[in-house]
Design a protein around this motif. Structure first.
Motif, PDB file in Angstrom:
ATOM      1  N   GLY A   1     -25.868 -48.444 -35.528  1.00 47.94           N
ATOM      2  CA  GLY A   1     -25.135 -48.299 -36.784  1.00 47.94           C
ATOM      3  C   GLY A   1     -24.203 -47.113 -36.754  1.00 47.94           C
ATOM      4  N   GLY A   2     -24.645 -45.973 -36.134  1.00 50.07           N
ATOM      5  CA  GLY A   2     -23.809 -44.787 -36.038  1.00 50.07           C
ATOM      6  C   GLY A   2     -22.591 -45.038 -35.194  1.00 50.07           C
ATOM      7  N   ASP A   3     -22.754 -45.773 -34.079  1.00 52.13           N
ATOM      8  CA  ASP A   3     -21.620 -46.041 -33.204  1.00 52.13           C
ATOM      9  C   ASP A   3     -20.572 -46.874 -33.922  1.00 52.13           C
ATOM     10  N   SER A   4     -21.047 -47.911 -34.605  1.00 54.26           N
ATOM     11  CA  SER A   4     -20.086 -48.781 -35.278  1.00 54.26           C
ATOM     12  C   SER A   4     -19.375 -48.044 -36.399  1.00 54.26           C
ATOM     13  N   ALA A   5     -20.099 -47.130 -37.072  1.00 55.45           N
ATOM     14  CA  ALA A   5     -19.464 -46.355 -38.139  1.00 55.45           C
ATOM     15  C   ALA A   5     -18.386 -45.452 -37.579  1.00 55.45           C
ATOM     16  N   GLY A   6     -18.666 -44.844 -36.405  1.00 52.11           N
ATOM     17  CA  GLY A   6     -17.670 -43.976 -35.778  1.00 52.11           C
ATOM     18  C   GLY A   6     -16.434 -44.741 -35.401  1.00 52.11           C
ATOM     19  N   GLU A   7     -16.649 -45.977 -34.881  1.00 53.99           N
ATOM     20  CA  GLU A   7     -15.488 -46.789 -34.506  1.00 53.99           C
ATOM     21  C   GLU A   7     -14.668 -47.158 -35.728  1.00 53.99           C
ATOM     22  N   THR A   8     -15.366 -47.466 -36.827  1.00 52.88           N
ATOM     23  CA  THR A   8     -14.656 -47.832 -38.043  1.00 52.88           C
ATOM     24  C   THR A   8     -13.854 -46.662 -38.578  1.00 52.88           C
ATOM     25  N   LYS A   9     -14.452 -45.443 -38.472  1.00 54.44           N
ATOM     26  CA  LYS A   9     -13.781 -44.256 -38.980  1.00 54.44           C
ATOM     27  C   LYS A   9     -12.510 -43.975 -38.195  1.00 54.44           C
ATOM     28  N   ALA A  10     -12.609 -44.129 -36.851  1.00 53.33           N
ATOM     29  CA  ALA A  10     -11.433 -43.887 -36.016  1.00 53.33           C
ATOM     30  C   ALA A  10     -10.352 -44.880 -36.393  1.00 53.33           C
ATOM     31  N   GLY A  11     -10.721 -46.163 -36.377  1.00 49.75           N
ATOM     32  CA  GLY A  11      -9.844 -47.218 -36.857  1.00 49.75           C
ATOM     33  C   GLY A  11      -8.481 -47.239 -36.221  1.00 49.75           C
ATOM     34  N   PHE A  12      -7.495 -47.550 -37.053  1.00 47.24           N
ATOM     35  CA  PHE A  12      -6.130 -47.756 -36.591  1.00 47.24           C
ATOM     36  C   PHE A  12      -5.512 -46.467 -36.048  1.00 47.24           C
ATOM     37  N   LEU A  13      -5.729 -45.357 -36.759  1.00 47.97           N
ATOM     38  CA  LEU A  13      -5.131 -44.090 -36.340  1.00 47.97           C
ATOM     39  C   LEU A  13      -5.715 -43.606 -35.020  1.00 47.97           C
ATOM     40  N   GLY A  14      -7.013 -43.878 -34.803  1.00 49.38           N
ATOM     41  CA  GLY A  14      -7.623 -43.493 -33.538  1.00 49.38           C
ATOM     42  C   GLY A  14      -7.085 -44.302 -32.379  1.00 49.38           C
ATOM     43  N   LYS A  15      -6.686 -45.541 -32.675  1.00 52.96           N
ATOM     44  CA  LYS A  15      -6.146 -46.410 -31.633  1.00 52.96           C
ATOM     45  C   LYS A  15      -4.714 -46.044 -31.261  1.00 52.96           C
ATOM     46  N   TYR A  16      -3.955 -45.567 -32.242  1.00 57.25           N
ATOM     47  CA  TYR A  16      -2.546 -45.239 -32.018  1.00 57.25           C
ATOM     48  C   TYR A  16      -2.255 -43.799 -32.466  1.00 57.25           C
TER      49      TYR A  16
ATOM     50  N   TRP B   1      -0.237 -41.689 -31.296  1.00 49.87           N
ATOM     51  CA  TRP B   1       1.181 -41.338 -31.225  1.00 49.87           C
ATOM     52  C   TRP B   1       1.888 -41.579 -32.560  1.00 49.87           C
ATOM     53  N   LEU B   2       1.353 -42.525 -33.360  1.00 51.42           N
ATOM     54  CA  LEU B   2       1.939 -42.760 -34.674  1.00 51.42           C
ATOM     55  C   LEU B   2       1.732 -41.552 -35.588  1.00 51.42           C
ATOM     56  N   VAL B   3       0.542 -40.951 -35.495  1.00 52.80           N
ATOM     57  CA  VAL B   3       0.258 -39.765 -36.308  1.00 52.80           C
ATOM     58  C   VAL B   3       1.154 -38.608 -35.876  1.00 52.80           C
ATOM     59  N   THR B   4       1.271 -38.412 -34.550  1.00 53.45           N
ATOM     60  CA  THR B   4       2.123 -37.346 -34.033  1.00 53.45           C
ATOM     61  C   THR B   4       3.573 -37.568 -34.440  1.00 53.45           C
ATOM     62  N   GLY B   5       4.026 -38.815 -34.343  1.00 57.57           N
ATOM     63  CA  GLY B   5       5.389 -39.133 -34.757  1.00 57.57           C
ATOM     64  C   GLY B   5       5.610 -38.855 -36.231  1.00 57.57           C
TER      65      GLY B   5
ATOM     66  N   PHE C   1       8.355 -36.352 -37.868  1.00 56.88           N
ATOM     67  CA  PHE C   1       9.285 -36.843 -38.882  1.00 56.88           C
ATOM     68  C   PHE C   1       9.234 -35.973 -40.127  1.00 56.88           C
ATOM     69  N   MET C   2       8.033 -35.671 -40.624  1.00 61.00           N
ATOM     70  CA  MET C   2       7.885 -34.871 -41.833  1.00 61.00           C
ATOM     71  C   MET C   2       8.372 -33.442 -41.616  1.00 61.00           C
ATOM     72  N   TRP C   3       8.144 -32.900 -40.418  1.00 62.59           N
ATOM     73  CA  TRP C   3       8.616 -31.561 -40.080  1.00 62.59           C
ATOM     74  C   TRP C   3      10.141 -31.509 -40.184  1.00 62.59           C
ATOM     75  N   TYR C   4      10.817 -32.468 -39.546  1.00 61.38           N
ATOM     76  CA  TYR C   4      12.275 -32.528 -39.587  1.00 61.38           C
ATOM     77  C   TYR C   4      12.779 -32.770 -41.008  1.00 61.38           C
ATOM     78  N   PHE C   5      12.182 -33.743 -41.671  1.00 66.90           N
ATOM     79  CA  PHE C   5      12.623 -34.135 -43.006  1.00 66.90           C
ATOM     80  C   PHE C   5      12.530 -32.965 -43.981  1.00 66.90           C
TER      81      PHE C   5
ATOM     82  N   ARG D   1      -0.971 -30.428 -32.145  1.00 64.08           N
ATOM     83  CA  ARG D   1      -1.189 -31.806 -31.714  1.00 64.08           C
ATOM     84  C   ARG D   1      -0.503 -32.139 -30.386  1.00 64.08           C
ATOM     85  N   VAL D   2       0.491 -31.345 -29.969  1.00 67.95           N
ATOM     86  CA  VAL D   2       1.275 -31.697 -28.793  1.00 67.95           C
ATOM     87  C   VAL D   2       1.283 -30.543 -27.799  1.00 67.95           C
ATOM     88  N   ALA D   3       1.767 -30.835 -26.605  1.00 68.85           N
ATOM     89  CA  ALA D   3       1.906 -29.829 -25.569  1.00 68.85           C
ATOM     90  C   ALA D   3       3.043 -28.880 -25.917  1.00 68.85           C
TER      91      ALA D   3
END
Length: 404
Positions: A82-97, A99-103, A107-111, A340-342
């Motif tokens: 149950g703990g493993d599945s909860a962790g996977e759910t928490k990571a979700g879409f943002l954990g998978k991608y 680079w979208l969060v970094t992007g 964007f917000m920094w520039y804007f 978040r970046v190098a």
């Protein structure tokens, strides 16, 4: 008594355990009347059940006999799954991608930075009091930090006298650099101020070499040559040039250079959000006296009344509030992006940010620039990009050498 409550609590999804747990309960229980009304709360974790806000682990309450430990294995396995599945759910879409969060951070920094520079210059067009506006920038940011602390986002980190002593020089340099930057913004075109501020790496390298005694590679010095050349070219033919704007921007470069030096001495385990909040508070205290002394009489005499007559009370107050919010948020986003970046990615991003600000300011305000100024600005920005890339690679090589 807690062990008895736990052992009578039904374990959802594991019906085969009812009988063995009941048997154990008969051996240990002496007050079953209380347990009849006890109900489990929450979910199972590591073989325990949450009763009245506390998680109890029966493995610590039962005998250490192998037979009784066997009873708990299915429960612990179910909890782990149950703990493993909860962790996977928490990571979700943002954990998978990620680079979208970094992007999004970039964007917000520039804007926010572009909006801040545009709104800031618009305010100076009808309210030319940079000392007061600089204090307002920091005041709005400090109020934002205090409200964030009050709701625990983030939780306020404690500060002691030793940390305060090392943060004060950083904050003083931050305040001086901020005020002089705004004096330059008010005196000349935004694009010209940012072109002069492109010299900041030159001052950083000079301070590192001659004040800190650090050896600067020849490649870094060579990369700074086009920066100096470009700024000189742009300054000679800048249509909005005046000495107040030029000297103020240069003092800002020196101030931020010393801020970098003191920041290295003020390294702390405190998170960047809290550090920036404390620096903003101290810098505000530093900014208030010069604003009162230099601009106070003029503001009371005709400064506020003239601004209100031109744009109205509501717009005047809202402009000051939003420019302060944009200032604080873009600085905070810049810090969060760096985490978040190098260093190389952040260095290139910082150069591109300056290009965006210069370009948008020229378009929005319709600033006329000569061909030589445009070429000089381009050369200076290219030099800063080259310097940033070389410096970031040198720092990465140093880190790799230490870890090797």
């Amino acid at each position: 008594m807690e062990s008895r409550v736990l052992l009578r609590a039904p374990v959802t999804g594991v019906p085969q355990l009812r009988r063995p747990i009941g048997a154990i309960h008969r051996q240990l229980s002496t007050a079953s009347s209380f347990t009849a009304f006890a109900k489990p709360i929450g979910s199972i974790g590591e073989g325990g059940n949450l009763i009245s806000g506390r998680q109890l682990r029966p493995i610590l309450l039962l005998d250490s006999s192998p037979e009784k430990r066997e009873i708990l294995k299915p429960v612990r396995a179910a909890a782990a799954a149950g703990g493993d599945s909860a962790g996977e759910t928490k990571a979700g879409f943002l954990g998978k991608y990620p680079w979208l969060v970094t992007g999004f951070f970039f964007f917000m920094w520039y804007f926010l930075n572009v909006i801040f520079n545009i709104l800031n210059k618009k305010i100076y067009n009808y309210f030319p009091y940079p000392y007061f506006v600089s204090a307002v920038h920091l005041c709005v940011g400090v109020v934002y930090c205090l409200l964030s602390w009050s709701v625990g986002l983030p939780k306020r980190a404690p500060i002691d006298s030793n940390l305060l002593k090392v943060l004060i020089p950083v904050a003083v340099c931050h305040a001086i650099g901020h005020i002089t930057s705004n004096v330059s913004f008010a005196a000349v075109a935004v694009s010209f101020t940012h072109t002069i501020k492109a010299l900041e790496p030159f001052f950083n390298a000079s301070a590192s070499q001659f004040l800190l005694g650090q050896s600067i590679p020849i490649t870094l010095w060579l990369s700074l040559a086009p920066v100096v050349l470009g700024v000189a070219m742009a300054s000679l033919t800048e249509l909005s040039f005046n000495w107040l704007g030029f000297i103020s921007a240069m003092i800002s470069n020196i101030s931020f250079t010393y801020r970098s030096i003191f920041s290295k001495k003020a390294m702390t385990d405190m998170d960047s959000t809290n550090v920036y909040a404390y620096i903003s508070i101290i810098a505000l205290i530093v900014c208030i006296p010069p604003a009162i002394i230099v601009e106070g009489p003029q503001l009371l005499k005709h400064g506020f009344s003239d601004a209100i007559a031109k744009v109205g009370m509501t717009k005047f107050i809202s402009d000051l509030f939003w420019v302060g919010m944009f200032y604080h948020l873009y600085n905070q986003l810049a810090t969060n992006t760096l985490e978040r970046v190098a260093p190389l990615t952040h260095a290139v991003g910082n150069v591109l940010k300056r290009v965006f600000v210069i370009g948008f300011s020229i378009v929005i305000f319709g600033n006329k620039i000569s061909t030589q100024t445009g070429i000089g600005t381009g050369i200076a920005i290219a030099g800063v990009a080259l310097y940033s890339i070389i410096k970031a690679k040198i720092e990465e090589d140093k880190k790799k050498g230490k870890t090797a």
